[in-house]
Design a protein around this motif. Structure first.
Motif, PDB file in Angstrom:
ATOM      1  N   ALA A 185      13.385   7.143   0.312  1.00 28.84           N
ATOM      2  CA  ALA A 185      12.355   6.395   1.184  1.00 28.84           C
ATOM      3  C   ALA A 185      12.551   4.687   1.612  1.00 28.84           C
ATOM      4  N   VAL A 186      12.994   4.007   0.561  1.00 28.58           N
ATOM      5  CA  VAL A 186      13.562   2.798   0.701  1.00 28.58           C
ATOM      6  C   VAL A 186      14.580   2.373   1.450  1.00 28.58           C
ATOM      7  N   VAL A 245       7.497   7.864   6.922  1.00 30.04           N
ATOM      8  CA  VAL A 245       8.216   7.733   5.744  1.00 30.04           C
ATOM      9  C   VAL A 245       8.403   8.986   5.035  1.00 30.04           C
ATOM     10  N   ALA A 246       7.146   9.097   4.535  1.00 28.26           N
ATOM     11  CA  ALA A 246       7.083  10.201   3.509  1.00 28.26           C
ATOM     12  C   ALA A 246       7.539  11.558   4.015  1.00 28.26           C
ATOM     13  N   GLU A 247       7.302  11.782   5.322  1.00 33.86           N
ATOM     14  CA  GLU A 247       7.510  13.120   5.736  1.00 33.86           C
ATOM     15  C   GLU A 247       9.273  12.959   5.838  1.00 33.86           C
ATOM     16  N   ILE A 278       5.577   4.791  -2.774  1.00 34.97           N
ATOM     17  CA  ILE A 278       5.331   3.555  -3.465  1.00 34.97           C
ATOM     18  C   ILE A 278       6.498   2.393  -3.352  1.00 34.97           C
ATOM     19  N   GLY A 279       7.569   2.770  -3.334  1.00 35.50           N
ATOM     20  CA  GLY A 279       8.561   1.848  -3.074  1.00 35.50           C
ATOM     21  C   GLY A 279       8.296   0.830  -1.838  1.00 35.50           C
ATOM     22  N   LEU A 280       8.085   1.664  -0.855  1.00 41.32           N
ATOM     23  CA  LEU A 280       7.896   1.004   0.487  1.00 41.32           C
ATOM     24  C   LEU A 280       6.176   0.141   0.240  1.00 41.32           C
ATOM     25  N   ARG A 281       5.378   0.924  -0.158  1.00 39.37           N
ATOM     26  CA  ARG A 281       4.261   0.353  -0.409  1.00 39.37           C
ATOM     27  C   ARG A 281       4.204  -1.141  -1.213  1.00 39.37           C
ATOM     28  N   LEU A 282       4.876  -0.867  -2.441  1.00 36.97           N
ATOM     29  CA  LEU A 282       5.013  -2.147  -3.164  1.00 36.97           C
ATOM     30  C   LEU A 282       5.661  -3.235  -2.606  1.00 36.97           C
ATOM     31  N   THR A 283       6.604  -3.076  -1.476  1.00 34.06           N
ATOM     32  CA  THR A 283       7.356  -4.101  -1.194  1.00 34.06           C
ATOM     33  C   THR A 283       6.604  -4.492   0.209  1.00 34.06           C
ATOM     34  N   GLY A 284       5.366  -4.070   0.598  1.00 40.61           N
ATOM     35  CA  GLY A 284       4.522  -4.736   1.553  1.00 40.61           C
ATOM     36  C   GLY A 284       4.244  -3.945   2.625  1.00 40.61           C
ATOM     37  N   GLY A 299      11.398   2.674 -11.513  1.00 39.88           N
ATOM     38  CA  GLY A 299      10.639   1.762 -10.872  1.00 39.88           C
ATOM     39  C   GLY A 299      11.468   0.694 -10.392  1.00 39.88           C
ATOM     40  N   LEU A 300      12.497   0.264 -11.359  1.00 42.99           N
ATOM     41  CA  LEU A 300      13.191  -1.003 -10.871  1.00 42.99           C
ATOM     42  C   LEU A 300      14.378  -0.618 -10.011  1.00 42.99           C
ATOM     43  N   ALA A 301      14.911   0.846 -10.253  1.00 42.18           N
ATOM     44  CA  ALA A 301      15.894   1.238  -9.334  1.00 42.18           C
ATOM     45  C   ALA A 301      15.340   1.353  -7.740  1.00 42.18           C
ATOM     46  N   LEU A 302      13.888   1.340  -7.639  1.00 40.36           N
ATOM     47  CA  LEU A 302      13.611   1.211  -6.083  1.00 40.36           C
ATOM     48  C   LEU A 302      13.763   0.066  -5.534  1.00 40.36           C
ATOM     49  N   GLY A 303      14.002  -1.252  -6.397  1.00 39.64           N
ATOM     50  CA  GLY A 303      14.057  -2.493  -5.814  1.00 39.64           C
ATOM     51  C   GLY A 303      12.681  -3.166  -6.146  1.00 39.64           C
ATOM     52  N   LEU A 304      12.022  -2.979  -7.145  1.00 37.47           N
ATOM     53  CA  LEU A 304      10.805  -3.736  -7.449  1.00 37.47           C
ATOM     54  C   LEU A 304      10.995  -4.572  -8.434  1.00 37.47           C
TER      55      LEU A 304
END
Ligand SMILES: Nc1ncnc2c1ncn2[C@@H]1O[C@H](COP(=O)(O)OP(=O)(O)O)[C@@H](O)[C@H]1O
Ligand SMILES: [Mg+2]
Lengths: 280, 251
Positions: free
Chosen positions: B163-164, B123-125, B107-113, A170-175
Motif C-alpha cells: 500500500a505504500v 488503495v486498500a482495494e 495505516i502506512g499511508l494514513r500515518l504519512t499524511g 511498523g518501522l518497515a512501512l517507513g514510519l
C-alpha cells in the motif's frame, strides 16, 4: 504404597484445609463489606446524594458536596497523572537501555513506595504554602503523584509484551518510531492501559492522608479548583470523629458509597480484561 | 539497470560479525531468492537492505546499498524514507493487533499524511487485490486483521507493505509458518507481484527457491558463496559448497 482408604482420607483432609484457607482469606473482605452495607445502607436517601452537610438536628443533610468533590479530585488527578504516567511509561520502553530510562524506572519504583502522607506534605510545602490556601488543585496534584508510577509501570509492561516484530513491521512501512508507538502499538493495548488507569483511580479514590493538608475539605459545593474542596474520605473522617450519632450514620453511608464505587471500578476492570484481544 | 545493488555489506550484533561482506545485485521484475542454512545471516542481511538491522540495540551495518542511484547508507539519508521504498514481509504473519483489515492496509499511508477517504479506500482495494486477498475479505473489511487465518494474515501483511508503493519488497521466509496450500497461494502471488515490485525473498526451502525465483544467491556463514540465474545455480553450481547444499549433503 499407601492403601486407597488412606489416600482418600488424606485427600479429604487436604480438601477441607484448602476450603478453610479460602474462607479465611475471603473472610475479612466479606465481613468488612457486609458490615459496611449493614451500617451504611439504612442512611441512604435522595438527599444524601443531593444535600449539603447540615447542623445537627436539621433535616436534609447529605454528602453531595463530598461525592462531587471526590469526582472533581479524581478528574484533576487523572488529567495530570494519566498523561504523565503514559509518557513516562513510553519513555522507559523507547529508551530502554539508556541510563535516563533506568533513572525514570528507579524513581517510579521509589515513588510508589513513598507513604502517601509524605506526598501530601510535599504538595503542602510546594503548592499550598505558596498559594496561601488549600485547594482542589493541590489535592488533585497530590493524588496524581500517587497514580503516576502505577500507570507508568503498567504502560511499560504492556508495551514490552508486544512482540518486537510488530514494531518492526511498523518501522518497515517507513514510519518514524514515535508514530509506530503512538498510532500502532498503543491502540493495540488500549484496553490493558484503560484497565490500569481504572485500577489506579480505584486506588486513589480512598486516599485520605494526602488530602488532609491539600484539598482540606469544605462544607459547600465545589465551585473553583483554587478553593478547598470536600471529598468522601475526608468527610467520612470528620463525621466519624464527631460525637454525634447522626453524623456517625452519615459517615457509614459515605463509607458504603465509597466502597461501592471502588468495588464497581474493580469489577468493571475485570470485565474489560476478560474480553481482551490476544496479541498476535 | 539493477534496482538494488548491495556492495560489501557487513553487519554486526555488538562485536559478533554476522554478515561478512555480501554483495548482491537484483534486476527489476525479478524474484531473487537467498538460500542458505539457518543461522547463516540471511535475515540479518536483508534487514540491512531497508536499514532495519540497526534498529536492534547494539546492531550496526557497514557497506553501501544503491537504490534508485542513491546510497541508502549515505550520510544524509533518513532511514525512515528508505523504508518507504523498501517494504518488508516477516516470517511470522504480524497484522497490527486491535486493527481492522482495512486499517491494517492503509495505516502506512494514513500515518504519512493521506487523509482523503476515497484515495485510502481505493488503495486498500488495489493492495488487497494485488495480494490476492480482496475476494476473501471484501465483505468484512472492518473485522480485526488478527481474525484471519495464518495464510490470509500473511497476504494481509503483503497488502499492507504494497500500500505504500515500495519499489522493492523484502520477504523473510514468508511461508515458513504456513501450511502447503497457503504457501502455494503466496508463491503464485509472487509471480504476478514481480511485475510491480522487485522481490527479494529469503527461504530455507530450496524447492521453493527453484519454483519461484529468477535469481538465486547462496549464503553460508555470513558470506555469499555464489549467485546467478536460478536454473544454473540448481543444475550447474560453480562452487562445491553450493552443490553440497543443494544436493542435501550439507550439515
Ligand atoms: N538480535 C540478535 N542479537 C544477537 N545476535 C543475533 C540476533 N539475531 C540474530 N543473531 C545471530 O545472527 C546470526 C544470523 O542470524 P539470522 O540472520 O537470523 O540467520 P538466518 O536468517 O540465516 O537463519 C545467528 O547466529 C544469530 O545467533
Ligand atoms: Mg532468518
Amino acid at each position: 504404597m499407601k492403601s486407597l482408604k488412606q489416600r482418600q482420607l488424606i485427600n479429604t483432609c487436604v480438601h477441607i484445609l484448602l476450603v478453610g484457607a479460602c474462607l479465611v482469606s475471603a473472610l475479612p473482605l466479606i465481613s468488612i463489606f457486609t458490615y459496611i452495607v449493614l451500617r451504611g445502607a439504612p442512611g441512604l436517601s435522595l438527599h444524601f446524594f443531593t444535600g449539603l452537610p447540615q447542623p445537627i438536628g436539621e433535616p436534609g443533610s447529605g454528602m453531595g458536596n463530598a461525592i462531587s468533590g471526590t469526582f472533581v479530585l479524581l478528574g484533576i488527578a487523572s488529567g495530570i497523572g494519566i498523561p504523565w504516567g503514559l509518557v513516562a511509561g513510553i519513555f522507559m520502553t523507547e529508551y530502554r537501555d539508556t541510563r535516563m530510562a533506568s533513572c525514570v524506572r528507579f524513581s517510579a519504583e521509589l515513588l510508589s513506595s513513598i507513604p502517601s502522607i509524605v506526598i501530601g506534605l510535599f504538595i503542602y510545602e510546594q503548592i499550598v504554602l505558596r498559594m496561601h490556601h488549600f485547594s482542589a488543585l493541590a489535592g488533585g496534584l497530590a493524588l496524581s503523584i500517587i497514580m503516576i508510577p502505577t500507570i507508568a509501570r503498567s504502560t511499560e509492561e504492556q508495551l514490552l509484551l508486544i512482540p518486537a516484530h510488530i514494531r518492526e513491521a511498523g518501522l518497515a512501512l517507513g514510519l518514524p518510531r514515535w508514530k509506530v508507538t503512538c498510532h500502532i502499538l498503543l491502540p493495540g493495548i488500549i484496553r490493558s492501559i484503560m484497565t490500569s488507569m481504572m485500577l489506579a483511580i480505584a486506588r486513589i479514590s480512598g486516599e485520605t492522608a494526602p488530602l488532609l493538608f491539600t484539598a482540606f475539605g469544605s462544607r459547600f459545593w465545589p465551585e473553583s479548583i483554587f478553593e478547598p474542596i470536600a471529598s468522601l474520605p475526608i468527610q467520612i473522617y470528620n463525621l466519624a470523629i464527631s460525637p454525634f450519632e447522626e453524623w456517625h450514620q452519615q459517615a457509614w453511608t459515605g463509607a458504603f458509597i465509597l466502597a461501592l464505587f471502588v468495588l464497581s471500578l474493580n469489577i468493571a476492570t475485570r470485565l474489560v480484561m476478560r474480553q481482551k484481544e490476544p496479541l498476535s | 539497470m539493477s534496482i538494488l545493488h548491495a556492495k560489501n555489506i557487513h553487519a554486526y550484533f555488538g562485536t559478533n560479525h554476522i554478515v561478512k561482506g555480501i554483495s548482491l545485485e537484483t534486476e527489476p521484475h525479478q524474484v531473487t531468492a537467498i538460500i542458505g542454512p539457518s543461522g547463516c545471516g540471511k535475515s540479518t542481511f536483508i534487514r540491512c537492505l531497508n536499514r532495519l538491522h540497526e534498529e536492534t540495540p547494539g546492531a550496526r551495518a557497514e557497506g553501501s546499498v544503491i537504490i534508485d542511484g542513491e546510497n541508502i547508507y549515505g550520510e544524509r539519508v533518513d532511514p525512515v524514507s528508505i523504508r518507504r521504498k523498501v517494504g518488508m514481509v516477516f516470517q511470522k504473519p504480524n497484522p497490527f493487533p486491535g486493527m481492522s483489515i482495512f486499517d491494517n492496509v492503509i495505516i502506512g499511508l494514513r500515518l504519512t499524511g493521506e487523509k482523503n477517504k476515497e484515495v485510502l479506500a481505493s488503495v486498500a482495494e488495489e493492495s488487497l487485490k494485488d495480494a490476492a486477498l480482496w475476494d476473501e475479505v471484501k465483505d468484512k473489511l472492518k473485522t480485526p486483521g488478527t481474525s484471519l487465518s495464518g495464510g490470509q494474515q500473511q497476504r494481509l501483511c503483503i497488502a499492507r507493505a504494497l500500500a505504500v508503493e515500495p519499489k522493492i519488497l523484502l520477504m523473510d521466509e514468508p511461508t515458513s509458518a504456513l501450511d502447503p496450500i497457503a504457501t502455494s497461494k503466496i508463491e503464485d502471488l509472487l509471480s504476478k507481484l514481480k511485475k510491480k515490485v522487485g522481490i527479494i525473498i529469503v527461504t530455507h526451502n530450496m524447492q521453493q527457491a527453484a519454483r519461484i525465483s529468477d535469481t538465486t544467491a547462496f549464503a553460508l556463514m555470513g558470506e555469499l558463496i555464489e549467485s546467478g540465474p536460478t536454473s544454473s545455480i540448481f543444475t550447474a553450481p560453480r562452487m562445491q559448497q553450493t552443490e553440497k547444499y543443494i544436493t542435501g549433503r550439507f550439515g
